[in-house]
Design a protein around this motif. Structure first.
Motif, mmCIF file in Angstrom:
data_model
loop_
_atom_site.group_PDB
_atom_site.id
_atom_site.type_symbol
_atom_site.label_atom_id
_atom_site.label_comp_id
_atom_site.label_asym_id
_atom_site.label_seq_id
_atom_site.Cartn_x
_atom_site.Cartn_y
_atom_site.Cartn_z
ATOM 1 N N ARG B 2 -15.209 -20.506 -15.231
ATOM 2 C CA ARG B 2 -14.125 -21.439 -14.944
ATOM 3 C C ARG B 2 -12.848 -20.981 -15.625
ATOM 4 O O ARG B 2 -12.845 -20.680 -16.804
ATOM 5 N N LEU B 3 -11.793 -20.947 -14.862
ATOM 6 C CA LEU B 3 -10.514 -20.585 -15.469
ATOM 7 C C LEU B 3 -9.906 -21.781 -16.176
ATOM 8 O O LEU B 3 -9.452 -21.704 -17.300
ATOM 9 N N VAL B 4 -9.854 -22.891 -15.434
ATOM 10 C CA VAL B 4 -9.316 -24.117 -16.017
ATOM 11 C C VAL B 4 -10.297 -25.218 -15.667
ATOM 12 O O VAL B 4 -10.687 -25.363 -14.524
ATOM 13 N N LYS B 7 -9.086 -30.916 -14.414
ATOM 14 C CA LYS B 7 -8.419 -31.106 -13.124
ATOM 15 C C LYS B 7 -7.035 -31.723 -13.296
ATOM 16 O O LYS B 7 -6.094 -31.385 -12.591
ATOM 17 N N ILE B 10 -4.653 -29.154 -14.032
ATOM 18 C CA ILE B 10 -4.328 -28.351 -12.852
ATOM 19 C C ILE B 10 -3.251 -29.048 -12.029
ATOM 20 O O ILE B 10 -2.257 -28.466 -11.631
ATOM 21 N N ARG B 11 -3.499 -30.355 -11.779
ATOM 22 C CA ARG B 11 -2.549 -31.104 -10.953
ATOM 23 C C ARG B 11 -1.179 -31.128 -11.610
ATOM 24 O O ARG B 11 -0.153 -30.990 -10.967
ATOM 25 N N LEU B 14 0.297 -27.789 -10.906
ATOM 26 C CA LEU B 14 0.521 -27.400 -9.502
ATOM 27 C C LEU B 14 1.381 -28.368 -8.718
ATOM 28 O O LEU B 14 2.200 -27.958 -7.908
ATOM 29 N N VAL B 15 1.172 -29.674 -8.907
ATOM 30 C CA VAL B 15 1.837 -30.643 -8.029
ATOM 31 C C VAL B 15 3.353 -30.498 -8.024
ATOM 32 O O VAL B 15 3.955 -30.373 -6.963
ATOM 33 N N THR B 18 4.240 -27.281 -6.226
ATOM 34 C CA THR B 18 3.977 -27.332 -4.787
ATOM 35 C C THR B 18 5.058 -28.139 -4.079
ATOM 36 O O THR B 18 5.586 -27.740 -3.043
ATOM 37 N N LEU B 22 7.590 -26.885 -1.211
ATOM 38 C CA LEU B 22 7.685 -27.497 0.120
ATOM 39 C C LEU B 22 9.121 -27.923 0.420
ATOM 40 O O LEU B 22 9.634 -27.707 1.516
#
Lengths: 389, 222
Positions: B2-4, B7, B10-11, B14-15, B18, B22
């Motif tokens: 597992r890298l991370v 969760k 991660i969000r 990334l969120v 992302t 967009l």
């Protein structure tokens, strides 16, 4: 206790139900678009159903249109957001899930590629006869008003005013000349006929205009027809008016006026884009299966050359084998004049590689995912065998 | 491996990124998606395929490949400030009537009774747009495809008159239903070109053809 609104929105955006609903709407759109091509033609149907955010409907007798259902652009955008959000919510950033990450990235890229295509792709045509050299492409649907200064013996100065600028009430300055064109009236599609002397005078007082009766009719949407567009323009130079002229793509002879010794000709034609290279049609071949008229092959042998002669070669264009040069792809599209004329569809799409990349990513992602799953399954079996009595 | 594992972490990472991507992608598409509409300019050598490009008639693509001409408006298409120095004259067939006009349409001639055809006499300055362009315009009016120079030569007939030799063209088409157009074309030495055109339903035009030819043969300048 109710959930915060952000949480609820997040739940909707990441919902699998949203995915299913979007895909269902997409199926309906594709079906409706296919059926609508009978009435609207390919371009019209795709514009209404696929490249729009909403599909609009105007009930009989209503002034305003109402949104009937989401269009392809909106559904595509929702799918991208849904896919990305679901990926973030459900997927863990681990090697064992790397295949799914790659697959989903490929799917997002596929939808994004359609947006890039919709936004940037331009389709034009090159119509070329055997032995002829052409260095321009023409839009099959858009028109432009052309103003040609043909005074110089060696060359013409050709100015093109796109249809979109010909709005009634606007004035278009022609760069590099003292001329400007005042647009008095624009008719997208019209029937033209001789105007009888007893009929009301037209807006035009110069050229052929005073003798032509213009009757506005609904615009054409079919692919194999073209609007007969009419615009009434008043050329003005250095404060002097040259009267009002009727200019139309249905009028095929020049209408001229002279300003300060320079002769200008007004006309309307398909919108042109000039290229930095020449294309010469050496030969066109239309092969049929022996004993039948069933087409077997269409092929254009063209010679491509640039002014600096860095490109100076023959290229064979045939079905599904386009010539790619200068960011454009030249596809064999049609022919005429007893097989001495070739029509090439010219597609300029900066995102043409995206579908290929996305398909590769999806395939690669699935391979990775299956490989990892297979390895895990085999490892599980080995452990089971080792642990068995 | 597992890298991370977290969760939420991660969000958090990334969120925002992302969303920013967009928005940025949407903005790029929105602002640069439309083709720029501006006046274009190009210098075209005379004699090249592009020369005189303003008068190339539009050719929509038709199913099957050949590209028929867009029907052009009926009536002559050129500058109308024409005053013939010498008026053309003719002898009317029995029962036919005429009405002389000023300007480009020199005269209108009707057949006997309620004949479903009309003859127009038009005079244009110079070549009047040229023989081929006019012939293709007439062919377009009855829904026929364009001619090239070779086909034009094959279709051209001759009629002799005291005013000179006329080129005669006779076309029948389906637009409007079973229409026919017969045109005599006379280039005169004063620089004007005369067009004597009979057009209407195919049947009455066919019946009146002989009288029309007699009219053409009677043309003269006094």
């Amino acid at each position: 206790m109710t959930k915060p609104i952000a949480t609820r929105i997040w739940a909707v955006l990441t919902s699998l139900k949203l995915t299913v609903a979007s895909l269902s709407v997409l199926i309906v759109l594709v079906l409706a678009c296919t059926l609508a091509q009978v009435q609207l033609g390919t371009l019209g149907a795709v514009t209404v159903y696929i490249h729009s955010f909403w599909v609009w409907w105007k009930p009989a007798g209503w002034e305003q249109s109402i949104p009937l259902m989401p269009g392809g652009a909106l559904v595509g955008a929702v799918l991208v957001v849904n896919l990305v959000a679901a990926q973030i919510k459900r997927m863990e950033l681990s090697w064992k899930k790397s295949g799914m990450w790659v697959t989903h990235a490929g799917l997002v890229l596929l939808i994004a590629g359609e947006f890039v295509t919709g936004a940037f792709q331009r389709e034009t045509q090159m119509t070329i006869e055997e032995g002829q050299t052409v260095n321009y492409v023409e839009s099959p649907r858009e028109l432009e008003l052309s103003l040609i200064d043909g005074t110089d013996p060696g060359h013409d100065e050709v100015y093109g005013v796109p249809e979109a600028l010909l709005k009634a009430g606007s004035t278009v300055a022609i760069p590099g000349t003292p001329l400007s064109l005042k647009v008095k009236h624009f008719v997208r599609n019209a029937d033209l006929a001789d105007r009888a002397p007893a009929e009301p005078p037209t807006m035009a007082d110069m050229g052929v205009g005073p003798h032509v009766k213009v009757t506005e009719v609904p615009a054409i949407t079919r692919d194999d027809e073209m609007n007969r567009t009419v615009v009434f323009v008043e050329p003005i130079a250095d404060g002097k008016s040259y009267g009002t002229w009727l200019v139309s793509n249905a009028v095929s002879v020049p209408q001229e006026f002279t300003h300060q010794g320079r002769v200008y000709s007004l006309g309307m034609r398909q919108r042109r884009e000039y290229l930095a290279y020449d294309v010469t049609l050496r030969d066109f071949r239309h092969d049929v299966y022996p004993g039948t008229q069933i087409p077997k092959n269409f092929a254009s042998l063209v010679h491509l050359s640039t002014p600096d002669k860095k490109e100076d070669r023959d290229v064979l264009i045939y079905m599904n084998q386009p010539m790619r040069f200068g960011g454009k792809a030249f596809y064999q599209s049609s022919f005429g004049k007893e097989d001495t004329l070739s029509v090439l569809q010219v597609v300029d799409n900066p995102g043409w590689l995206l579908p290929y990349i996305s398909c590769t990513l999806v395939s690669l992602g699935l391979l990775i995912h299956f490989a990892i799953s297979l390895r895990r399954t085999q490892k599980g079996r080995s452990l089971a065998v080792e642990g068995s009595p | 491996m597992r890298l991370v594992s977290n969760k939420r972490q991660i969000r958090r990472v990334l969120v925002p990124r992302t969303g920013a991507w967009l928005v940025a992608a949407g903005a790029v598409l929105f602002f640069s998606g439309c083709q720029r509409d501006e006046v274009t300019h190009v210098r075209v050598p005379k004699g090249s395929p592009m020369a005189g490009s303003g008068i190339v008639p539009p050719l929509p693509r038709a199913p099957g490949g050949d590209r028929p001409a867009v029907p052009t408006p009926s009536g002559p298409m050129t500058t109308p400030d024409v005053v013939p120095q010498v008026p053309l004259k003719w002898t009317l067939p029995q029962g036919w009537t005429e009405k002389l006009n000023d300007g480009m349409r020199f005269a209108t001639i009707k057949g006997p009774g309620d004949a479903r055809f009309e003859v127009t006499v038009v005079v244009l300055r110079g070549a009047g747009g040229g023989e081929l362009a006019n012939v293709n315009r007439w062919r377009g009016q009855v829904g026929l495809p364009e001619f090239d120079d070779g086909a034009l030569a094959l279709a051209r007939q001759r009629v002799e008159s005291k005013a000179g030799t006329l080129a005669l063209f006779d076309f029948s088409g389906e637009i409007p239903a079973r229409a026919r157009v017969i045109v005599g074309l006379l280039a005169f030495t004063d620089g004007n070109t005369w067009f004597i055109k009979m057009a209407g339903d195919a049947e009455p035009v066919g019946t009146a053809r002989a009288d029309f030819i007699h009219l053409l043969e009677s043309l003269h300048f006094d």
